[in-house]
Enzyme design. Structure first.
Site, PDB file in Angstrom:
ATOM      1  N   LEU A  14       0.873  -1.254  -0.028  1.00  0.00           N
ATOM      2  CA  LEU A  14       0.146  -0.191   0.036  1.00  0.00           C
ATOM      3  C   LEU A  14       0.807   1.219   0.185  1.00  0.00           C
ATOM      4  O   LEU A  14       1.238   1.823   1.120  1.00  0.00           O
ATOM      5  CB  LEU A  14      -1.003   0.049   1.301  1.00  0.00           C
ATOM      6  CG  LEU A  14      -1.901   1.028   1.229  1.00  0.00           C
ATOM      7  CD1 LEU A  14      -2.898   1.217   0.075  1.00  0.00           C
ATOM      8  CD2 LEU A  14      -2.878   0.904   2.537  1.00  0.00           C
ATOM      9  N   HIS A  15       1.369   1.636  -1.302  1.00  0.00           N
ATOM     10  CA  HIS A  15       2.369   2.774  -1.320  1.00  0.00           C
ATOM     11  C   HIS A  15       1.552   4.033  -1.531  1.00  0.00           C
ATOM     12  O   HIS A  15       0.268   4.140  -1.582  1.00  0.00           O
ATOM     13  CB  HIS A  15       3.230   2.526  -2.577  1.00  0.00           C
ATOM     14  CG  HIS A  15       2.640   2.135  -3.791  1.00  0.00           C
ATOM     15  ND1 HIS A  15       2.496   3.227  -4.691  1.00  0.00           N
ATOM     16  CD2 HIS A  15       2.141   0.806  -4.206  1.00  0.00           C
ATOM     17  CE1 HIS A  15       1.854   2.419  -5.642  1.00  0.00           C
ATOM     18  NE2 HIS A  15       1.642   1.339  -5.466  1.00  0.00           N
ATOM     19  N   ALA A  16       2.252   4.984  -1.758  1.00  0.00           N
ATOM     20  CA  ALA A  16       1.802   6.537  -1.592  1.00  0.00           C
ATOM     21  C   ALA A  16       0.479   6.551  -2.579  1.00  0.00           C
ATOM     22  O   ALA A  16      -0.446   7.138  -2.225  1.00  0.00           O
ATOM     23  CB  ALA A  16       2.851   7.269  -2.008  1.00  0.00           C
TER      24      ALA A  16
END
Length: 88
Positions: A14-16
């Protein structure tokens, strides 16, 4: 309170970028929205909170909503994360 447990399938976790989309989706609702990972729970309306969890791929996360529009909120957030291909 409504709650779902989902598996993060994005290869980067769950990246930016998807986290920002998820935070924006959660922020549209009056309900309290939380995301939990490894026993830590944060406000899903806070990008810093979500990013602080450092959620990697193949992790189980729990999203919970509590409030007057919890049903709609949990459905929309799940739909948004699936559309972003973050969860399976």
């Amino acid at each position: 309170m409504k709650e779902i447990t989902v598996l993060v399938v994005d290869p980067v976790g769950l990246h930016a970028r998807p986290a920002t989309v998820a935070v924006n989706a959660a922020s549209k609702f009056k309900s309290d929205v939380k995301v939990s990972f490894k026993g830590k729970s944060v406000n899903m309306k806070s990008i810093m909170g979500v990013m602080s969890l450092g959620i990697p791929t193949q992790s189980e996360i729990t999203i919970s909503c509590e409030g007057e529009d919890e049903e709609e909120a949990i459905a929309k957030i799940e739909e948004t994360l699936k559309a972003q291909k973050v969860i399976g």
